[in-house]
Structure formats: C-alpha cells, structure tokens
Scaffold this motif. Structure first.
Motif, mmCIF file in Angstrom:
data_model
loop_
_atom_site.group_PDB
_atom_site.id
_atom_site.type_symbol
_atom_site.label_atom_id
_atom_site.label_comp_id
_atom_site.label_asym_id
_atom_site.label_seq_id
_atom_site.Cartn_x
_atom_site.Cartn_y
_atom_site.Cartn_z
ATOM 1 N N LYS A 225 46.800 19.581 12.274
ATOM 2 C CA LYS A 225 46.594 18.159 11.974
ATOM 3 C C LYS A 225 47.414 17.255 12.885
ATOM 4 O O LYS A 225 48.087 16.312 12.428
ATOM 5 C CB LYS A 225 46.928 17.871 10.509
ATOM 6 N N THR A 226 47.358 17.544 14.177
ATOM 7 C CA THR A 226 48.099 16.768 15.167
ATOM 8 C C THR A 226 47.126 16.026 16.070
ATOM 9 O O THR A 226 46.262 16.639 16.708
ATOM 10 C CB THR A 226 48.987 17.676 16.028
ATOM 11 N N ASN A 227 47.262 14.712 16.109
ATOM 12 C CA ASN A 227 46.400 13.899 16.961
ATOM 13 C C ASN A 227 46.930 13.901 18.392
ATOM 14 O O ASN A 227 48.130 13.765 18.620
ATOM 15 C CB ASN A 227 46.339 12.461 16.434
ATOM 16 N N VAL A 228 46.025 14.070 19.362
ATOM 17 C CA VAL A 228 46.412 14.073 20.773
ATOM 18 C C VAL A 228 45.872 12.804 21.418
ATOM 19 O O VAL A 228 44.655 12.628 21.502
ATOM 20 C CB VAL A 228 45.848 15.311 21.506
ATOM 21 N N PRO A 229 46.751 11.904 21.867
ATOM 22 C CA PRO A 229 46.281 10.678 22.525
ATOM 23 C C PRO A 229 45.454 11.000 23.763
ATOM 24 O O PRO A 229 45.747 11.945 24.492
ATOM 25 C CB PRO A 229 47.588 9.959 22.907
ATOM 26 N N SER A 230 44.413 10.221 23.989
ATOM 27 C CA SER A 230 43.523 10.411 25.137
ATOM 28 C C SER A 230 42.980 11.840 25.193
ATOM 29 O O SER A 230 42.885 12.453 26.260
ATOM 30 C CB SER A 230 44.253 10.080 26.450
ATOM 31 N N GLY A 231 42.638 12.365 24.022
ATOM 32 C CA GLY A 231 42.208 13.758 23.919
ATOM 33 C C GLY A 231 41.013 14.094 24.783
ATOM 34 O O GLY A 231 40.964 15.153 25.417
ATOM 35 N N TYR A 232 40.028 13.200 24.839
ATOM 36 C CA TYR A 232 38.818 13.479 25.611
ATOM 37 C C TYR A 232 39.130 13.614 27.106
ATOM 38 O O TYR A 232 38.580 14.476 27.798
ATOM 39 C CB TYR A 232 37.779 12.378 25.390
ATOM 40 N N LEU A 233 40.031 12.759 27.595
ATOM 41 C CA LEU A 233 40.395 12.822 29.011
ATOM 42 C C LEU A 233 41.162 14.108 29.314
ATOM 43 O O LEU A 233 40.918 14.765 30.338
ATOM 44 C CB LEU A 233 41.245 11.608 29.383
ATOM 45 N N ILE A 234 42.093 14.472 28.443
ATOM 46 C CA ILE A 234 42.857 15.707 28.636
ATOM 47 C C ILE A 234 41.928 16.911 28.593
ATOM 48 O O ILE A 234 42.022 17.830 29.416
ATOM 49 C CB ILE A 234 43.960 15.828 27.566
ATOM 50 N N ASP A 235 41.013 16.915 27.630
ATOM 51 C CA ASP A 235 40.024 17.988 27.488
ATOM 52 C C ASP A 235 39.261 18.183 28.797
ATOM 53 O O ASP A 235 39.175 19.294 29.343
ATOM 54 C CB ASP A 235 39.074 17.615 26.346
ATOM 55 N N PHE A 236 38.707 17.100 29.317
ATOM 56 C CA PHE A 236 37.884 17.187 30.526
ATOM 57 C C PHE A 236 38.728 17.554 31.743
ATOM 58 O O PHE A 236 38.304 18.367 32.591
ATOM 59 C CB PHE A 236 37.164 15.864 30.772
ATOM 60 N N PHE A 237 39.931 17.000 31.847
ATOM 61 C CA PHE A 237 40.780 17.252 33.014
ATOM 62 C C PHE A 237 41.190 18.728 33.077
ATOM 63 O O PHE A 237 41.149 19.350 34.148
ATOM 64 C CB PHE A 237 42.021 16.361 32.958
ATOM 65 N N VAL A 238 41.588 19.295 31.955
ATOM 66 C CA VAL A 238 41.990 20.703 31.928
ATOM 67 C C VAL A 238 40.802 21.602 32.280
ATOM 68 O O VAL A 238 40.937 22.560 33.048
ATOM 69 C CB VAL A 238 42.566 21.088 30.547
ATOM 70 N N ALA A 239 39.634 21.290 31.732
ATOM 71 C CA ALA A 239 38.436 22.067 32.052
ATOM 72 C C ALA A 239 38.105 21.967 33.529
ATOM 73 O O ALA A 239 37.706 22.963 34.160
ATOM 74 C CB ALA A 239 37.255 21.579 31.209
ATOM 75 N N LEU A 240 38.280 20.784 34.114
ATOM 76 C CA LEU A 240 38.000 20.586 35.532
ATOM 77 C C LEU A 240 38.958 21.406 36.398
ATOM 78 O O LEU A 240 38.549 21.991 37.412
ATOM 79 C CB LEU A 240 38.112 19.096 35.876
ATOM 80 N N ILE A 241 40.228 21.460 36.002
ATOM 81 C CA ILE A 241 41.210 22.266 36.737
ATOM 82 C C ILE A 241 40.836 23.748 36.667
ATOM 83 O O ILE A 241 40.890 24.470 37.681
ATOM 84 C CB ILE A 241 42.632 22.042 36.173
ATOM 85 N N MET A 242 40.439 24.211 35.487
ATOM 86 C CA MET A 242 40.019 25.610 35.351
ATOM 87 C C MET A 242 38.789 25.901 36.205
ATOM 88 O O MET A 242 38.692 26.963 36.835
ATOM 89 C CB MET A 242 39.723 25.923 33.881
ATOM 90 N N LEU A 243 37.861 24.960 36.250
ATOM 91 C CA LEU A 243 36.675 25.145 37.086
ATOM 92 C C LEU A 243 37.052 25.176 38.562
ATOM 93 O O LEU A 243 36.538 26.004 39.327
ATOM 94 C CB LEU A 243 35.672 24.015 36.816
ATOM 95 N N LEU A 244 37.954 24.306 38.960
ATOM 96 C CA LEU A 244 38.421 24.288 40.347
ATOM 97 C C LEU A 244 39.051 25.630 40.735
ATOM 98 O O LEU A 244 38.742 26.201 41.793
ATOM 99 C CB LEU A 244 39.433 23.155 40.547
ATOM 100 N N LEU A 245 39.903 26.137 39.872
ATOM 101 C CA LEU A 245 40.557 27.415 40.151
ATOM 102 C C LEU A 245 39.540 28.560 40.205
ATOM 103 O O LEU A 245 39.670 29.483 41.017
ATOM 104 C CB LEU A 245 41.614 27.711 39.085
ATOM 105 N N ALA A 246 38.516 28.465 39.364
ATOM 106 C CA ALA A 246 37.477 29.494 39.368
ATOM 107 C C ALA A 246 36.646 29.429 40.649
ATOM 108 O O ALA A 246 36.310 30.472 41.243
ATOM 109 C CB ALA A 246 36.576 29.333 38.149
ATOM 110 N N ILE A 247 36.319 28.230 41.088
ATOM 111 C CA ILE A 247 35.547 28.067 42.322
ATOM 112 C C ILE A 247 36.318 28.621 43.510
ATOM 113 O O ILE A 247 35.750 29.246 44.425
ATOM 114 C CB ILE A 247 35.192 26.580 42.547
ATOM 115 N N ARG A 248 37.623 28.443 43.517
ATOM 116 C CA ARG A 248 38.454 28.951 44.611
ATOM 117 C C ARG A 248 38.447 30.478 44.681
ATOM 118 O O ARG A 248 38.726 31.063 45.735
ATOM 119 C CB ARG A 248 39.893 28.451 44.454
ATOM 120 N N GLU A 249 38.121 31.128 43.560
ATOM 121 C CA GLU A 249 38.071 32.590 43.527
ATOM 122 C C GLU A 249 36.787 33.154 44.146
ATOM 123 O O GLU A 249 36.692 34.360 44.378
ATOM 124 C CB GLU A 249 38.173 33.085 42.077
#
Length: 257
Positions: A225-249
C-alpha cells in the motif's frame, strides 16, 4: 522455456529477453495476460476487504449518525447546513445534501462511502465507483430504504467483487497491450541508433518481457500500500531501459525470422 521461467528471467536478464524475440506470438500474448493478472491481485484483495468493512461501517454510521433523508427526483434531501464526515475504522462515510461536494472532492479521502447531492460514491482499494440517483427513476428512497439497500449489497459482495475484478483485469490487460505497443515503437528508434537489424514484431515480443521488472516493482508497492509518485513515468522508463539493454544483446548482423 516455460512461461514461469521466462517471468523470473525477464526480471533481471536482458539477454534472455532478447532471446524471446523469435518465439510464437501466442505465447507472448499469454505472458502479457499473466502479467496483467499478477498486477491486479493485491488491489483486488484489498478491494474485497475494503468493501466488506466499508458496507458494515456505512450501515452503522448512517443509522446512528446521519439525519433522516430521502432521495427523490435524482437528489438527496435532508435538513443539514454543511457536509458530515464520519470516520469509522479505515473508512470515511460522507453525507452531503448541500451540493458542496462532488466525486472529485472525495478522490483523495482514501476508502470512502459518500451520499452526495446527486450521486452515491464508493471508493475502496483505489477503485472509484459512482452511481447517480437519476438512475432511480420515479422512486423515493428513505433512510430505512437505503439501509435495506445496503443489506442487499452486503449479501451480494461476492458478485460485486467478481465483477469489478473482471472489469479491472480487462482494463489492465488493454492498458498493458497499449503500453507494450508504444514501447516497441520507441524500440524502433533504439534499434536504428544501435544499428540492429530487427523488426517491429521482434521488438513487440521483447517489449512484452521488458515490462516485467516494473510490473513486479509496482506489484510489491501495491501489496504494501505504498504510492509511487509519477508511477507511470517510472514504469515506462524502467521498461525502456530493459528494452534498450535487451536490444544491445542482439548481434548486429541480420536477425533471422
């Protein structure tokens, strides 16, 4: 690799995410539905508990603390000069026949049941439901009638929770598919920058697994039950970083279908 091993590997391994790019689309779609299901479990458990406690709290509060009232011609009528807020447990019950409050005013109240001038509002577990009195065409409802209505709701809690769960699951799944599709579009920019010869369909599959880490993170935050400020932006940014790292592989040569 089965879908549960893929789930574990996708949390920490961009190399494995890259290797999933050539699997069947059906398995990837099934994986997205699994993620969507996992993501709503804490919310639905909390909603079930909240609605059960909330209805009981509302019955006691309305019977003992609120003045006599009636709902007629789509409006709540009562002798009062200002809104009444009554806290019971982790629920707030609001009574306002003055028209001073609306659903928007209650969104930050947490778990809330509100009898407002023109609508009945129920907020539990982050879910906001409202029902305008205008739905009760040509009916006059008294305080006792409303308490009887709450008794009926209490006996139908299982059905209500099941319905809300299904609707929430479908909405979450649709949102997840849209997010993955947008993420894959960003992947096109990344793959061109990194000079990787892969197509959108490969990026879409990889994006489906790249969202695993942020989904797990927000699953945990929801469970505690913890609210994360700007959750949608953090969600998308982390996913984008994971995708970037995967593409580099991915090797720079032509990627086979």
């Amino acid at each position: 690799m089965n879908i549960f091993k893929q789930f574990i590997r996708s949390i920490y391994s961009p190399r494995d995410i890259a290797s999933f790019r050539n699997q069947g689309i059906g398995k990837t779609i099934l994986y997205v539905f699994l993620l969507s299901l996992l993501s709503i479990i804490p919310t639905m458990i909390y909603f079930n508990s909240a609605i059960t406690n909330g209805i009981s709290s509302a019955q006691d509060t309305i019977e003992e603390e609120f003045p006599s009232f009636s709902i007629k011609d789509g409006e709540l009528h009562a002798e009062q000069k200002e809104p009444i807020f009554h806290e019971q447990g982790d629920f707030t019950v609001v009574f306002d026949s003055t028209g001073a409050l609306s659903k928007a005013n209650l969104k930050n109240q947490g778990n809330t049941i509100g009898l407002l001038k023109n609508e009945f509002v129920f907020i539990a577990g982050g879910q906001v439901e409202s029902y305008p009195y205008s739905m009760l065409t040509d009916l006059v409802i008294s305080k006792n009638d409303f308490l009887h209505f709450l008794n009926k709701i209490e006996s139908s809690i299982g059905f209500i929770v099941a319905t809300v769960s299904v609707v929430s699951y479908l909405f979450t799944s649709a949102t997840q598919f849209i997010k993955i599709s947008i993420l894959a579009i960003f992947g096109l920019i990344l793959k061109n920058t990194l000079k990787k010869n892969i197509q959108y369909r490969h990026l879409w599959r990889m994006s489906a697994y790249a969202v695993t880490l942020p989904t797990v993170f927000f699953l945990i935050m929801s469970a505690i039950k913890t609210n994360v400020p700007s959750g949608y932006l953090i969600d998308f940014f982390v996913a984008l970083i994971m995708l970037l790292l995967a593409i580099r592989e991915i090797p720079s040569q032509v990627d086979p279908d």
